[in-house]
Design a protein around this motif. Structure first.
Motif, PDB file in Angstrom:
ATOM      1  N   SER A 144      26.297 -13.507 -35.709  1.00 11.90           N
ATOM      2  CA  SER A 144      26.207 -12.133 -35.216  1.00 11.90           C
ATOM      3  C   SER A 144      25.805 -11.153 -36.315  1.00 11.90           C
ATOM      4  N   GLU A 145      26.175 -11.460 -37.570  1.00 11.98           N
ATOM      5  CA  GLU A 145      25.818 -10.572 -38.676  1.00 11.98           C
ATOM      6  C   GLU A 145      24.315 -10.574 -38.922  1.00 11.98           C
ATOM      7  N   ILE A 146      23.697 -11.731 -38.758  1.00 12.31           N
ATOM      8  CA  ILE A 146      22.243 -11.813 -38.929  1.00 12.31           C
ATOM      9  C   ILE A 146      21.546 -10.926 -37.902  1.00 12.31           C
ATOM     10  N   ILE A 147      21.978 -11.016 -36.642  1.00 11.74           N
ATOM     11  CA  ILE A 147      21.380 -10.204 -35.584  1.00 11.74           C
ATOM     12  C   ILE A 147      21.620  -8.728 -35.846  1.00 11.74           C
ATOM     13  N   LEU A 148      22.841  -8.371 -36.208  1.00 12.66           N
ATOM     14  CA  LEU A 148      23.179  -6.974 -36.464  1.00 12.66           C
ATOM     15  C   LEU A 148      22.391  -6.420 -37.648  1.00 12.66           C
ATOM     16  N   GLY A 149      22.260  -7.228 -38.710  1.00  8.43           N
ATOM     17  CA  GLY A 149      21.504  -6.789 -39.875  1.00  8.43           C
ATOM     18  C   GLY A 149      20.052  -6.512 -39.550  1.00  8.43           C
ATOM     19  N   LEU A 150      19.437  -7.384 -38.746  1.00 13.68           N
ATOM     20  CA  LEU A 150      18.041  -7.181 -38.361  1.00 13.68           C
ATOM     21  C   LEU A 150      17.887  -5.955 -37.471  1.00 13.68           C
ATOM     22  N   GLN A 151      18.876  -5.711 -36.617  1.00 12.44           N
ATOM     23  CA  GLN A 151      18.818  -4.518 -35.772  1.00 12.44           C
ATOM     24  C   GLN A 151      18.897  -3.242 -36.599  1.00 12.44           C
ATOM     25  N   LYS A 152      19.593  -3.306 -37.726  1.00  9.30           N
ATOM     26  CA  LYS A 152      19.665  -2.146 -38.615  1.00  9.30           C
ATOM     27  C   LYS A 152      18.291  -1.825 -39.199  1.00  9.30           C
ATOM     28  N   TRP A 153      17.411  -2.815 -39.205  1.00  5.93           N
ATOM     29  CA  TRP A 153      16.025  -2.601 -39.634  1.00  5.93           C
ATOM     30  C   TRP A 153      15.160  -2.146 -38.462  1.00  5.93           C
ATOM     31  N   HIS A 154      15.807  -1.839 -37.358  1.00  4.23           N
ATOM     32  CA  HIS A 154      15.127  -1.398 -36.134  1.00  4.23           C
ATOM     33  C   HIS A 154      14.264  -2.513 -35.536  1.00  4.23           C
ATOM     34  N   VAL A 155      14.669  -3.750 -35.787  1.00  9.36           N
ATOM     35  CA  VAL A 155      14.041  -4.891 -35.114  1.00  9.36           C
ATOM     36  C   VAL A 155      14.639  -4.973 -33.717  1.00  9.36           C
ATOM     37  N   SER A 156      13.813  -5.214 -32.720  1.00 11.00           N
ATOM     38  CA  SER A 156      14.303  -5.265 -31.344  1.00 11.00           C
ATOM     39  C   SER A 156      15.350  -6.368 -31.197  1.00 11.00           C
ATOM     40  N   TYR A 157      16.270  -6.162 -30.260  1.00 13.28           N
ATOM     41  CA  TYR A 157      17.355  -7.133 -30.089  1.00 13.28           C
ATOM     42  C   TYR A 157      16.816  -8.503 -29.712  1.00 13.28           C
ATOM     43  N   ALA A 158      15.754  -8.554 -28.917  1.00 12.77           N
ATOM     44  CA  ALA A 158      15.190  -9.838 -28.497  1.00 12.77           C
ATOM     45  C   ALA A 158      14.704 -10.645 -29.700  1.00 12.77           C
ATOM     46  N   ILE A 159      13.973  -9.982 -30.610  1.00 10.88           N
ATOM     47  CA  ILE A 159      13.462 -10.676 -31.799  1.00 10.88           C
ATOM     48  C   ILE A 159      14.607 -11.032 -32.737  1.00 10.88           C
TER      49      ILE A 159
END
Length: 273
Positions: A144-159
């Motif tokens: 979950s941290e990997i997904i959350l970290g990428l979202q902080k970069w404004h990467v879409s949740y799907a990606i």
């Protein structure tokens, strides 16, 4: 000891922002794919060992090495055999065996020298460093941290979800391979107590059932996403805040210095492979 899953801990790597560790993996994967100098790779390997020992995860890396020994030996022997029938790119150095023979009316040169050993070792070390950088992130970063970290970069949740899922699927594939190996071993197929050639052949034999198991796992994941009505357009919140700290700054500076030294060593001790 399960070396394929996240290991909870309080080390420096565990405290890092997941984005820092993700960049570490990407940079090291690119660096090890470009660097072909044995001296530079040995320095990078020593740097990795220092990180593992500092963070107390060296025992997991030793287990990883034991699991990869067949693959690394195969890579080493493959490049060694290919080099036996090639003209050495680098002249000089000890030559162990050199002869000529006729094959199909053509003269073939057989030359076994230090360069063949060097090239095999370099490629095996490169592969190990690529894989170990991935597992360094895997066992110190929650899914979950990997997904959350990428979202902080404004990467879409799907990606972000897809990238995070990769960090789960690859260990799952290796787990399935181990299960198949244990099943075959219980049926009398020798895996450990056999020659390296037979062992490599057995690994190839496992590939077909592994393929079907992976397809089955992929279908199960797809069905689970469908049943739970996973909607990537829904905005999600989180209880945990992800932010960089002084540990991230220290880690980045140390890695930048190590990368600079690696590049310099590559420039001064480059042997083409």
């Amino acid at each position: 000891m399960d070396y394929l899953k996240y290991v909870d801990g309080d080390s420096l790597l565990h405290k890092l922002d997941p984005r820092t560790k993700f960049v570490f993996f990407v940079v090291m994967a690119v660096l090890t794919s470009l660097i072909k100098s044995g001296v530079a790779l040995l320095f990078l390997f020593a740097f990795f060992i220092a990180i593992w020992c500092t963070c107390g995860i060296q025992k997991y890396m030793l287990v990883l090495l034991s699991k990869l020994k067949v693959l690394l030996l195969f890579i080493f022997l493959l490049w060694l055999v290919l080099g036996l029938f090639e003209t050495p790119v680098v002249q000089g150095g000890p030559v162990f065996v050199e002869t000529f023979f006729s094959l199909g009316g053509r003269n073939v040169e057989f030359c076994f020298d230090w360069y063949d050993l060097y090239k095999g070792a370099v490629y095996a070390l490169r592969i190990f460093l690529m894989i170990s950088s991935f597992y360094t992130v895997l066992i110190t970063t929650n899914f979950s941290e990997i997904i959350l970290g990428l979202q902080k970069w404004h990467v879409s949740y799907a990606i972000a979800f897809g990238i995070g899922l990769v960090f789960q699927i690859i260990p799952m594939i290796i787990t399935e391979l181990n299960a198949i190996m244990e099943a075959q071993s219980s049926r009398g197929l020798e895996i450990e107590e056999c020659g390296w050639v037979t062992k490599i052949k057995n690994y190839v034999t496992f590939s077909l059932p592994l393929l079907f198991r992976v397809i089955s796992k992929g279908q199960a994941i797809s069905l689970a996403m469908h049943y739970y009505q996973l909607d990537f357009s829904v905005k999600r919140g989180t209880y945990k805040a992800i932010r960089a700290s002084r540990y991230d700054a220290i880690f980045v500076l140390v890695n930048a210095a190590a990368i600079a030294v690696t590049i310099v060593l590559r420039m001064f001790f480059y042997v083409p492979v």
